[in-house]
Motif scaffolding. Structure first.
Motif, PDB file in Angstrom:
ATOM      1  N   GLN A 299      33.930  47.930  44.176  1.00 53.29           N
ATOM      2  CA  GLN A 299      33.664  46.758  42.901  1.00 53.29           C
ATOM      3  C   GLN A 299      33.520  46.039  43.044  1.00 53.29           C
ATOM      4  O   GLN A 299      33.397  44.710  42.582  1.00 53.29           O
TER       5      GLN A 299
ATOM      6  N   ASN B 232      52.636  44.630  52.788  1.00 49.36           N
ATOM      7  CA  ASN B 232      53.072  43.443  53.503  1.00 49.36           C
ATOM      8  C   ASN B 232      52.187  41.643  52.452  1.00 49.36           C
ATOM      9  O   ASN B 232      51.920  42.014  50.856  1.00 49.36           O
TER      10      ASN B 232
ATOM     11  N   VAL C 196      43.697  54.724  35.396  1.00 47.57           N
ATOM     12  CA  VAL C 196      43.299  53.013  34.803  1.00 47.57           C
ATOM     13  C   VAL C 196      43.153  53.125  33.707  1.00 47.57           C
ATOM     14  O   VAL C 196      44.023  52.689  32.988  1.00 47.57           O
TER      15      VAL C 196
ATOM     16  N   GLN D 108      37.663  49.208  45.587  1.00 47.32           N
ATOM     17  CA  GLN D 108      37.960  48.365  45.433  1.00 47.32           C
ATOM     18  C   GLN D 108      37.222  47.745  46.034  1.00 47.32           C
ATOM     19  O   GLN D 108      36.258  46.299  45.475  1.00 47.32           O
TER      20      GLN D 108
ATOM     21  N   LYS E 272      49.487  38.624  47.320  1.00 50.55           N
ATOM     22  CA  LYS E 272      49.243  37.564  47.709  1.00 50.55           C
ATOM     23  C   LYS E 272      47.467  37.827  46.808  1.00 50.55           C
ATOM     24  O   LYS E 272      47.700  37.050  45.849  1.00 50.55           O
ATOM     25  N   GLN E 273      47.331  38.879  46.673  1.00 39.61           N
ATOM     26  CA  GLN E 273      45.727  39.669  45.876  1.00 39.61           C
ATOM     27  C   GLN E 273      46.506  39.845  44.744  1.00 39.61           C
ATOM     28  O   GLN E 273      45.492  39.329  43.582  1.00 39.61           O
TER      29      GLN E 273
ATOM     30  N   LEU F 298      39.865  40.667  48.627  1.00 38.20           N
ATOM     31  CA  LEU F 298      39.909  39.526  47.330  1.00 38.20           C
ATOM     32  C   LEU F 298      39.580  38.488  48.362  1.00 38.20           C
ATOM     33  O   LEU F 298      37.968  37.812  48.547  1.00 38.20           O
TER      34      LEU F 298
ATOM     35  N   ASP G 122      47.993  50.796  45.821  1.00 37.53           N
ATOM     36  CA  ASP G 122      47.155  50.013  46.519  1.00 37.53           C
ATOM     37  C   ASP G 122      46.172  49.277  45.223  1.00 37.53           C
ATOM     38  O   ASP G 122      44.981  48.396  45.552  1.00 37.53           O
ATOM     39  N   ASP G 123      46.072  50.028  44.115  1.00 36.99           N
ATOM     40  CA  ASP G 123      44.261  49.430  43.684  1.00 36.99           C
ATOM     41  C   ASP G 123      44.994  48.198  42.542  1.00 36.99           C
ATOM     42  O   ASP G 123      45.227  48.009  41.485  1.00 36.99           O
ATOM     43  N   ILE G 124      44.735  46.748  43.126  1.00 40.00           N
ATOM     44  CA  ILE G 124      44.784  45.680  43.031  1.00 40.00           C
ATOM     45  C   ILE G 124      44.154  45.351  41.405  1.00 40.00           C
ATOM     46  O   ILE G 124      44.429  45.365  40.159  1.00 40.00           O
ATOM     47  N   LEU G 125      43.433  46.377  42.264  1.00 41.49           N
ATOM     48  CA  LEU G 125      41.967  45.396  40.615  1.00 41.49           C
ATOM     49  C   LEU G 125      42.001  46.605  39.548  1.00 41.49           C
ATOM     50  O   LEU G 125      41.934  45.932  38.063  1.00 41.49           O
TER      51      LEU G 125
ATOM     52  N   ASP H 215      43.729  44.503  54.716  1.00 45.45           N
ATOM     53  CA  ASP H 215      43.839  44.221  53.349  1.00 45.45           C
ATOM     54  C   ASP H 215      43.182  43.791  52.019  1.00 45.45           C
ATOM     55  O   ASP H 215      43.490  43.915  50.396  1.00 45.45           O
ATOM     56  N   ASP H 216      43.249  42.729  52.807  1.00 45.94           N
ATOM     57  CA  ASP H 216      42.854  41.443  51.889  1.00 45.94           C
ATOM     58  C   ASP H 216      41.364  41.790  51.053  1.00 45.94           C
ATOM     59  O   ASP H 216      39.950  40.814  51.402  1.00 45.94           O
TER      60      ASP H 216
ATOM     61  N   VAL I  37      50.076  40.203  51.955  1.00 44.93           N
ATOM     62  CA  VAL I  37      48.346  40.104  52.084  1.00 44.93           C
ATOM     63  C   VAL I  37      48.214  40.837  50.346  1.00 44.93           C
ATOM     64  O   VAL I  37      47.250  40.072  49.573  1.00 44.93           O
ATOM     65  N   MET I  38      48.824  42.086  50.101  1.00 49.80           N
ATOM     66  CA  MET I  38      48.358  42.331  48.948  1.00 49.80           C
ATOM     67  C   MET I  38      49.544  41.935  48.065  1.00 49.80           C
ATOM     68  O   MET I  38      48.972  41.761  46.640  1.00 49.80           O
TER      69      MET I  38
ATOM     70  N   VAL J 119      41.076  54.952  47.515  1.00 55.86           N
ATOM     71  CA  VAL J 119      40.990  53.114  46.784  1.00 55.86           C
ATOM     72  C   VAL J 119      41.105  51.626  47.291  1.00 55.86           C
ATOM     73  O   VAL J 119      40.603  51.389  46.855  1.00 55.86           O
ATOM     74  N   MET J 120      41.678  52.354  48.448  1.00 58.13           N
ATOM     75  CA  MET J 120      41.050  50.318  48.967  1.00 58.13           C
ATOM     76  C   MET J 120      39.586  50.630  49.228  1.00 58.13           C
ATOM     77  O   MET J 120      38.759  49.588  48.740  1.00 58.13           O
TER      78      MET J 120
ATOM     79  N   SER K 108      42.453  39.807  57.241  1.00 58.87           N
ATOM     80  CA  SER K 108      43.595  41.346  57.114  1.00 58.87           C
ATOM     81  C   SER K 108      42.650  42.436  56.225  1.00 58.87           C
ATOM     82  O   SER K 108      41.745  41.865  55.349  1.00 58.87           O
TER      83      SER K 108
ATOM     84  N   SER L  31      47.781  54.212  41.523  1.00 58.90           N
ATOM     85  CA  SER L  31      47.636  54.069  42.973  1.00 58.90           C
ATOM     86  C   SER L  31      48.431  52.757  43.325  1.00 58.90           C
ATOM     87  O   SER L  31      47.988  51.484  42.772  1.00 58.90           O
TER      88      SER L  31
END
Lengths: 283, 283
Positions: A161, B152, B100, A158, B157-158, A128, B125-128, A125-126, B154-155, A154-155, A123, B123
């Motif tokens: 990072q 979704n 952040v 990450q 999940k992370q 991790l 989208d900014d999981i980290l 978006d994944d 997948v987002m 932003v994606m 995916s 944001s």
């Protein structure tokens, strides 16, 4: 990325080396790879023929679609590696086919063919998940490439990072505006990860050529592990189609962003009065 | 999340406790919080009045918008905390206003008002980035809530894998289909993170009530730190509007998914012939 870093990264401040890089591009162009030889569903004979023809035209970098059937992938990768030889470059592209564990095991099974990267293993978006795949494949010398479905900086921030990709595939249209593309080029440079744009489609090759030239002349100053995708498809509809010479994108000399389509093409495909639609509807 | 885990998580297999939870919902309903009292731009008097009225109607959980001006946020949070008292719940919502570092320092400045969560600090989208904020705010007892822009599983999940949120805010419409919502409910349960859905807007309260009831009766089996957003806005356009009693969503008894709008509302707002449009265009 701070403002200071961003301004510091651009090579624009030096007219001498900027000029040298510009001259090099005008003469040699920017390296490209071809996706046209190895779509899924081609017969062995067709694969071999297309690769042989491409080699004769100067191509040295080839991308192969994988992910539908492992035995078939092994067969096709072997055939192509045999045809292009050990020193040319092979990349594989799964178009998001797998989950994370599956991606690692599948690509491991293809590692003997020495692909430079696996593209879109899971995916898009994944982040991790891509980080886990990157970590698992690093000992095999296979990098992870992704980004064509990545719509904002932003994606990409990450992915960088998290060391989740080793090749940044910007898409000149998916990323909103030229500015968003430039932000990604600058971040990739900060992380020292090469940018190898997504192209093909309708007009993507035309639109991305400006960005790769900017990247080389003003930001990365390097061609190491850098190349732009090329698909030989639908360029006839553009007023300023890309010029490919010896498997390199030659700098466009027409004014503008190369996005203008031929008036006749637009008319022919306009809904519902264009000839193409009329033909389809009368079928 | 494996298929076995997913099936194991649902409380559907036990008719006895399922029935008990159903009975409880029919009697008490699902806890809600209100966003209607403290939008940005309200005067002190209006804030105080709305909170006082809401307290009288049984509300105990209040969300305040923040992020435009720190001094103003401190002033408003103090006023609301004084009005609702120390034992009621306060949440704050920044609608993606900060980067952040800014999020961490701004929320730290508001920590004396004991917010349960900071929502959308940066944001979506900014999981980290959310993981960094979560880590920094944990010692202050403030959680991070997000998800209304998360399209979704997948987002999500992370976010869960990275401990990047402490409250999962599903949006019944942003997530594609009921199935995608259910996948997130099951994952949240696996990570033992409460789901506190996004609602308000046009029909979101109506659409999410089915999901929270399913979550409580069949998945989480808990109301601890769980509540559903409520905004008192535009419910008059629906044939089966939500029923709120004593700050709880009461289970809907009409058939269907509660998404049907009144024929008269649809007609009035249809473009360009609806009365509302005609009025706007004649202005």
């Amino acid at each position: 990325l701070t403002e200071k870093e961003a301004l510091g990264e651009t090579g624009l401040r030096c007219t001498v080396c900027g000029q040298r890089k510009e001259d090099r591009m005008m003469k040699e162009g920017y390296p490209a790879y071809t996706t046209s030889c190895a779509w899924l569903g081609y017969s062995d004979q067709q694969l071999k023929q297309l690769c042989t023809d491409a080699l004769k035209s100067g191509w040295t970098k080839f991308k192969v679609k994988v992910g539908a059937n492992l035995d078939d992938d092994i067969h096709r990768c072997r055939l192509i590696r045999q045809t292009i030889g050990p020193n040319n470059t092979l990349m594989i592209d799964a178009n998001q086919r797998w989950d994370v564990a599956e991606a690692i095991s599948w690509v491991t099974s293809l590692s003997e063919f020495k692909p430079l990267w696996i593209e879109e293993p899971t995916s898009p978006d994944d982040i991790l998940g891509h980080a886990a795949i990157s970590k698992a494949l690093a000992p095999l010398g296979i990098g992870v490439a992704t980004g064509e479905q990545c719509a904002n900086r932003v994606m990409f921030k990450q992915f960088l990072q998290a060391s989740a990709l080793q090749f940044v595939q910007i898409d000149s249209c998916r990323l909103g505006s030229v500015n968003e593309n430039l932000a990604v080029l600058l971040m990739a440079h900060k992380f020292q990860v090469p940018v190898c744009p997504h192209a093909g489609g309708v007009g993507l090759c035309e639109l991305v050529q400006h960005l790769i030239l900017f990247d080389y002349i003003c930001v990365s100053a390097s061609l190491s592990n850098r190349m732009c995708e090329y698909v030989d498809h639908l360029h006839e509809h553009f007023t300023s189609p890309v010029v490919i010479q010896n498997a390199h994108y030659m700098p466009p000399k027409d004014p503008g962003y190369s996005c203008e389509m031929l008036e006749s093409s637009v008319q022919r495909h306009q809904y519902p009065e264009g000839d193409t639609w009329k033909l389809l509807m009368n079928k």
